[in-house]
Design a protein around this motif. Structure first.
Motif, short mmCIF file in Angstrom:
data_model
loop_
_atom_site.label_atom_id
_atom_site.label_comp_id
_atom_site.label_asym_id
_atom_site.label_seq_id
_atom_site.Cartn_x
_atom_site.Cartn_y
_atom_site.Cartn_z
N LEU A 26 2.78 31.21 15.58
CA LEU A 26 2.13 30.60 16.74
C LEU A 26 0.64 30.48 16.50
O LEU A 26 0.00 29.57 16.99
CB LEU A 26 2.37 31.48 17.98
N SER A 27 0.10 31.42 15.71
CA SER A 27 -1.35 31.43 15.54
C SER A 27 -1.80 30.27 14.66
O SER A 27 -2.96 29.91 14.67
CB SER A 27 -1.81 32.75 14.95
N THR A 28 -0.91 29.69 13.86
CA THR A 28 -1.32 28.51 13.11
C THR A 28 -1.12 27.30 14.01
O THR A 28 -0.02 26.98 14.40
CB THR A 28 -0.50 28.34 11.82
N LYS A 29 -2.22 26.68 14.34
CA LYS A 29 -2.13 25.56 15.27
C LYS A 29 -1.67 24.34 14.49
O LYS A 29 -2.47 23.61 13.92
CB LYS A 29 -3.49 25.33 15.91
N THR A 30 -0.38 24.14 14.46
CA THR A 30 0.14 23.08 13.61
C THR A 30 -0.23 21.69 14.12
O THR A 30 -0.13 20.72 13.40
CB THR A 30 1.67 23.18 13.48
N ASP A 31 -0.67 21.61 15.38
CA ASP A 31 -1.09 20.30 15.89
C ASP A 31 -2.49 19.96 15.40
O ASP A 31 -2.92 18.81 15.48
CB ASP A 31 -1.02 20.27 17.42
N ASP A 32 -3.21 20.94 14.88
CA ASP A 32 -4.54 20.72 14.35
C ASP A 32 -4.40 20.20 12.92
O ASP A 32 -3.77 20.84 12.09
CB ASP A 32 -5.29 22.07 14.38
N PRO A 33 -4.98 19.02 12.62
CA PRO A 33 -4.78 18.43 11.28
C PRO A 33 -5.16 19.37 10.14
O PRO A 33 -4.44 19.45 9.16
CB PRO A 33 -5.69 17.21 11.30
N ILE A 34 -6.28 20.09 10.28
CA ILE A 34 -6.70 20.94 9.16
C ILE A 34 -5.74 22.11 8.98
O ILE A 34 -5.45 22.52 7.86
CB ILE A 34 -8.18 21.44 9.33
N HIS A 35 -5.18 22.58 10.09
CA HIS A 35 -4.23 23.69 9.97
C HIS A 35 -2.93 23.25 9.32
O HIS A 35 -2.39 23.96 8.47
CB HIS A 35 -3.96 24.32 11.35
N SER A 36 -2.44 22.08 9.69
CA SER A 36 -1.20 21.62 9.04
C SER A 36 -1.47 21.26 7.58
O SER A 36 -0.62 21.45 6.72
CB SER A 36 -0.57 20.46 9.81
N HIS A 37 -2.68 20.77 7.31
CA HIS A 37 -3.07 20.48 5.92
C HIS A 37 -3.07 21.78 5.10
O HIS A 37 -2.49 21.85 4.01
CB HIS A 37 -4.47 19.84 5.92
N ILE A 38 -3.69 22.83 5.64
CA ILE A 38 -3.74 24.12 4.93
C ILE A 38 -2.34 24.69 4.77
O ILE A 38 -1.99 25.24 3.73
CB ILE A 38 -4.67 25.11 5.67
N ASP A 39 -1.54 24.52 5.81
CA ASP A 39 -0.16 24.99 5.76
C ASP A 39 0.57 24.39 4.56
O ASP A 39 1.29 25.09 3.84
CB ASP A 39 0.54 24.56 7.06
N LYS A 40 0.34 23.11 4.33
CA LYS A 40 0.97 22.44 3.18
C LYS A 40 0.38 22.99 1.87
O LYS A 40 1.11 23.24 0.91
CB LYS A 40 0.73 20.92 3.25
N LEU A 41 -0.94 23.17 1.86
CA LEU A 41 -1.59 23.64 0.62
C LEU A 41 -1.06 25.02 0.21
O LEU A 41 -0.76 25.23 -0.97
CB LEU A 41 -3.11 23.72 0.82
N VAL A 42 -0.94 25.93 1.18
CA VAL A 42 -0.55 27.30 0.80
C VAL A 42 0.92 27.38 0.40
O VAL A 42 1.33 28.32 -0.27
CB VAL A 42 -0.85 28.35 1.90
N LYS A 43 1.68 26.38 0.81
CA LYS A 43 3.11 26.40 0.46
C LYS A 43 3.41 25.52 -0.75
O LYS A 43 4.54 25.43 -1.20
CB LYS A 43 3.95 25.97 1.66
N ASN A 44 2.38 24.86 -1.26
CA ASN A 44 2.56 23.93 -2.36
C ASN A 44 2.80 24.64 -3.70
O ASN A 44 3.42 24.08 -4.60
CB ASN A 44 1.32 23.04 -2.48
N ASN A 45 2.29 25.85 -3.82
CA ASN A 45 2.49 26.59 -5.06
C ASN A 45 2.66 28.07 -4.72
O ASN A 45 2.30 28.51 -3.63
CB ASN A 45 1.29 26.41 -5.99
N LYS A 46 3.22 28.80 -5.66
CA LYS A 46 3.47 30.22 -5.40
C LYS A 46 2.16 30.97 -5.13
O LYS A 46 2.06 31.77 -4.21
CB LYS A 46 4.19 30.83 -6.60
N ILE A 47 1.17 30.70 -5.96
CA ILE A 47 -0.13 31.35 -5.77
C ILE A 47 -1.18 30.28 -5.48
O ILE A 47 -1.31 29.32 -6.24
CB ILE A 47 -0.55 32.15 -7.02
#
Lengths: 145, 108
Positions: A26-47
């Motif tokens: 809930l704390s990641t505001k997925t409606d916020d573009p930068i948050h959803s962008h970061i969400d993709k970045l952190v899941k794009n690779n293992k590290i």
């Protein structure tokens, strides 16, 4: 107290409809573009590392130390230079509720900054974290209560 | 010129940590001089804190507690905060390790 922090402090688990959702989602505001962008970045690779400068030329001693540690472990990682993107620099601090750079994510989970990486490296725990292919369980970090 | 007021952030950090954690050991080092900031700046700090409050908490939670206690400072000018957070049983009186040197990225 920021809204984000208030949300984290509210409860460990929130029930929405038939689902229980851990408050960290809930704390990641997925409606916020930068948050959803970061969400993709952190899941794009293992590290994934958010740092100042690039791994070949870090522009902060703490970022440099994190790159050194990951190199010692022969870890491959994505790196993002927050100095090139002010939005990312501020967004990542809010995303992880962590005030400083660098920041390291493994399997999409926030691990820590330079101090924590150094201590995990010294204690031998970092090997286990880097070898683990599963997302970390919630036992590692629960919202502060 | 700034000598009288120059420790104002440092003193504030010390007081807040003292009140929040009742620490057995509290060492605060202003490492700003190692960075590309004006003389007498209060931008980069290292804190060594030993407290029973950290009992049973993983490292990341200890750091979060310290960060939260100092959230105002971190939002208003304190740029780097290096933390060593231990429980009294983990604490050995060792010299404080210096943080890594600056590589020029501050404020860019």
């Amino acid at each position: 107290m920021s809204l984000l922090r208030q949300m984290i402090n509210l409860s460990k688990t929130t029930r929405i409809g038939p689902f229980y959702i851990h408050s960290k989602f809930l704390s990641t505001k997925t409606d916020d573009p930068i948050h959803s962008h970061i969400d993709k970045l952190v899941k794009n690779n293992k590290i994934v590392v958010f740092m100042k400068g690039v791994p070949q030329a870090p522009r902060c001693g703490f970022s440099n130390a994190v790159v050194d540690i990951l190199n010692i472990h022969k870890a491959k990682f994505d790196a993002h230079d927050v100095l090139k993107d002010e939005n990312l620099r501020n967004g990542i601090k809010e995303y992880s509720n962590w005030p400083t750079i660098p920041q390291v994510f493994v399997n999409g989970e926030f691990i820590g900054g330079c101090d924590i990486m150094l201590q995990l490296h010294r204690s031998g725990e970092l090997d286990k974290i880097l070898l683990n292919n599963e997302p970390k369980k919630d036992t590692q970090e629960k919202p502060n209560v | 010129m700034m000598s009288a007021a120059s420790k104002c952030v440092e003193n504030c950090i010390r007081t807040k940590l003292q009140n929040r954690f009742d620490p057995k050991v509290l060492q605060l080092v202003n490492e700003s001089y190692m960075h590309n900031v004006p003389k007498n700046s209060e931008t980069h700090f290292k804190v060594v804190i030993v407290s029973n409050e950290f009992d049973g908490l993983p490292l990341i939670k200890r750091h979060r507690l310290v960060n939260e206690t100092l959230s105002d400072e971190l939002k208003n000018g304190v740029h780097a905060l290096s933390i060593v957070a231990k429980t009294p049983s983990q604490w050995k009186d060792e010299p404080i390790e210096s943080s890594p040197g600056c590589r020029g990225g501050f404020g860019k």
